[in-house]
Design a protein around this motif. Structure first.
Motif, PDB file in Angstrom:
ATOM      1  N   GLN A  39      -2.051  -0.893  14.643  1.00 48.34           N
ATOM      2  CA  GLN A  39      -3.054  -1.852  14.869  1.00 48.34           C
ATOM      3  C   GLN A  39      -2.733  -3.222  15.062  1.00 48.34           C
ATOM      4  OE1 GLN A  39      -5.736  -0.628  11.544  1.00 48.34           O
ATOM      5  NE2 GLN A  39      -6.991   0.816  12.768  1.00 48.34           N
ATOM      6  N   ALA A  51      -7.525  -4.752   7.652  1.00 46.71           N
ATOM      7  CA  ALA A  51      -8.917  -5.667   7.245  1.00 46.71           C
ATOM      8  C   ALA A  51      -9.065  -6.746   8.341  1.00 46.71           C
ATOM      9  CB  ALA A  51      -8.382  -6.180   5.942  1.00 46.71           C
ATOM     10  N   ARG A  84      -0.819   3.982  10.641  1.00 41.33           N
ATOM     11  CA  ARG A  84      -1.627   3.433  11.593  1.00 41.33           C
ATOM     12  C   ARG A  84      -1.881   1.667  11.528  1.00 41.33           C
ATOM     13  NH1 ARG A  84      -7.547   5.521  10.194  1.00 41.33           N
ATOM     14  NH2 ARG A  84      -7.382   5.288   7.959  1.00 41.33           N
ATOM     15  N   ARG A  85      -1.629   1.094  10.489  1.00 42.08           N
ATOM     16  CA  ARG A  85      -1.822  -0.364  10.216  1.00 42.08           C
ATOM     17  C   ARG A  85      -0.774  -0.914  11.193  1.00 42.08           C
ATOM     18  NH1 ARG A  85      -0.084   1.481   4.956  1.00 42.08           N
ATOM     19  NH2 ARG A  85       1.587   0.491   4.189  1.00 42.08           N
ATOM     20  N   GLY A 128       0.058   4.851   1.893  1.00 41.29           N
ATOM     21  CA  GLY A 128      -1.316   5.102   2.302  1.00 41.29           C
ATOM     22  C   GLY A 128      -1.578   4.582   3.521  1.00 41.29           C
ATOM     23  N   ASP A 129      -2.722   4.982   4.317  1.00 37.85           N
ATOM     24  CA  ASP A 129      -2.803   4.689   5.493  1.00 37.85           C
ATOM     25  C   ASP A 129      -4.276   4.093   5.958  1.00 37.85           C
ATOM     26  OD1 ASP A 129      -2.125   4.807   8.041  1.00 37.85           O
ATOM     27  OD2 ASP A 129      -2.408   6.621   8.713  1.00 37.85           O
ATOM     28  N   PRO A 130      -4.551   2.811   5.196  1.00 38.42           N
ATOM     29  CA  PRO A 130      -5.782   2.410   5.447  1.00 38.42           C
ATOM     30  C   PRO A 130      -5.912   1.626   7.016  1.00 38.42           C
ATOM     31  CG  PRO A 130      -4.344   0.864   4.226  1.00 38.42           C
ATOM     32  CD  PRO A 130      -3.610   2.034   4.353  1.00 38.42           C
ATOM     33  N   GLU A 131      -7.044   1.529   7.438  1.00 37.22           N
ATOM     34  CA  GLU A 131      -7.286   0.514   8.545  1.00 37.22           C
ATOM     35  C   GLU A 131      -7.012  -0.992   8.268  1.00 37.22           C
ATOM     36  OE1 GLU A 131      -8.825   1.234  11.555  1.00 37.22           O
ATOM     37  OE2 GLU A 131      -9.072   3.193  11.099  1.00 37.22           O
ATOM     38  N   GLU A 187       1.064   4.825  -5.470  1.00 36.95           N
ATOM     39  CA  GLU A 187       0.527   4.939  -4.284  1.00 36.95           C
ATOM     40  C   GLU A 187      -0.823   4.280  -4.218  1.00 36.95           C
ATOM     41  OE1 GLU A 187       1.283   5.773  -0.767  1.00 36.95           O
ATOM     42  OE2 GLU A 187       3.546   5.345  -1.520  1.00 36.95           O
ATOM     43  N   GLY A 188      -1.439   4.307  -2.955  1.00 33.18           N
ATOM     44  CA  GLY A 188      -3.244   3.900  -2.710  1.00 33.18           C
ATOM     45  C   GLY A 188      -3.484   2.574  -3.366  1.00 33.18           C
ATOM     46  N   GLY A 189      -2.497   1.670  -3.485  1.00 35.60           N
ATOM     47  CA  GLY A 189      -3.187   0.194  -3.788  1.00 35.60           C
ATOM     48  C   GLY A 189      -2.766   0.062  -5.437  1.00 35.60           C
ATOM     49  N   ASN A 196       1.085  -1.158  -0.030  1.00 37.40           N
ATOM     50  CA  ASN A 196       0.051   0.045   0.202  1.00 37.40           C
ATOM     51  C   ASN A 196       0.862   1.212   0.088  1.00 37.40           C
ATOM     52  OD1 ASN A 196      -2.466  -1.138   0.001  1.00 37.40           O
ATOM     53  ND2 ASN A 196      -2.371  -1.659   1.979  1.00 37.40           N
TER      54      ASN A 196
END
Length: 188
Positions: free
Chosen positions: A42, A10, A38-39, A5-8, A70-72, A2
């Motif tokens: 988490q 899954a 943050r991943r 990028g800063d996704p939660e 970026e971003g997937g 990723n």
């Protein structure tokens, strides 16, 4: 990947994090580090909670910046195997991607982040929750291997590096024994 990028995480990522915590909970761990994304926090949270350790942030161990991918988009572009993706694998350089972080800068920041952690915790056992590109870079630095030799470790895997007197050695890579139950349980 990723990138930055800063996704939660899954749901599968949360399950993997719980399995990592279960695996490492009985080991002596003196400090936990995460990145500014943050991943990693988490993923570290279940272990940090079990051990009563507040994770520290080492921003220099955040993932490589993938520029226009970026971003997937990285996975899509690699799957399409266009000329830039082919060049990426042939040259083993992130910076063939337009706008991506320079390889030398990435290697240097990973090296500095690892050295800061080692210097802050001599004779300690540290758990570092980071990203696939960073793991690959750290292990390439540790072993003197080609740049992408350790790229694409599994999510939730454990790699082990020992640092003694400024010298590092690789003791394990991509250990996923604790995750075997996750994949076998999802089949039943």
């Amino acid at each position: 990947m990723n990138g930055q990028g800063d996704p939660e995480l899954a749901p599968e990522g949360h399950e993997q994090a719980a399995r990592v915590a279960e695996r490492l909970a009985e080991e002596r761990i003196d400090a936990i580090y995460v990145t500014s994304l943050r991943r990693t926090a988490q993923t570290a949270a279940p272990l940090a909670e079990r051990l009563g350790i507040v994770p520290q942030v080492e921003a220099d161990l955040r993932e490589v910046h993938l520029g226009e991918w970026e971003g997937g988009l990285f996975r899509k572009m690699v799957a399409e195997n266009g000329p830039i993706a082919q060049r990426l694998w042939a040259e083993e350089r992130w910076d063939v991607i337009p706008g991506a972080e320079r390889d030398e800068a990435f290697a240097e920041r990973v090296r500095l982040g690892l050295e800061r952690i080692a210097a802050a915790h001599p004779d300690a056992r540290i758990a570092v929750f980071t990203h696939g590109g960073v793991i690959g870079q750290a292990l390439a630095l540790t072993t003197g291997s080609r740049p992408f030799a350790f790229l694409t470790p599994d999510n939730g895997s454990i790699s082990r590096v020992v640092s003694l007197g400024g010298h590092r050695s690789l003791r394990g890579y991509n250990d996923v024994a604790h995750l075997d139950r996750v994949s076998s349980e999802s089949l039943t």
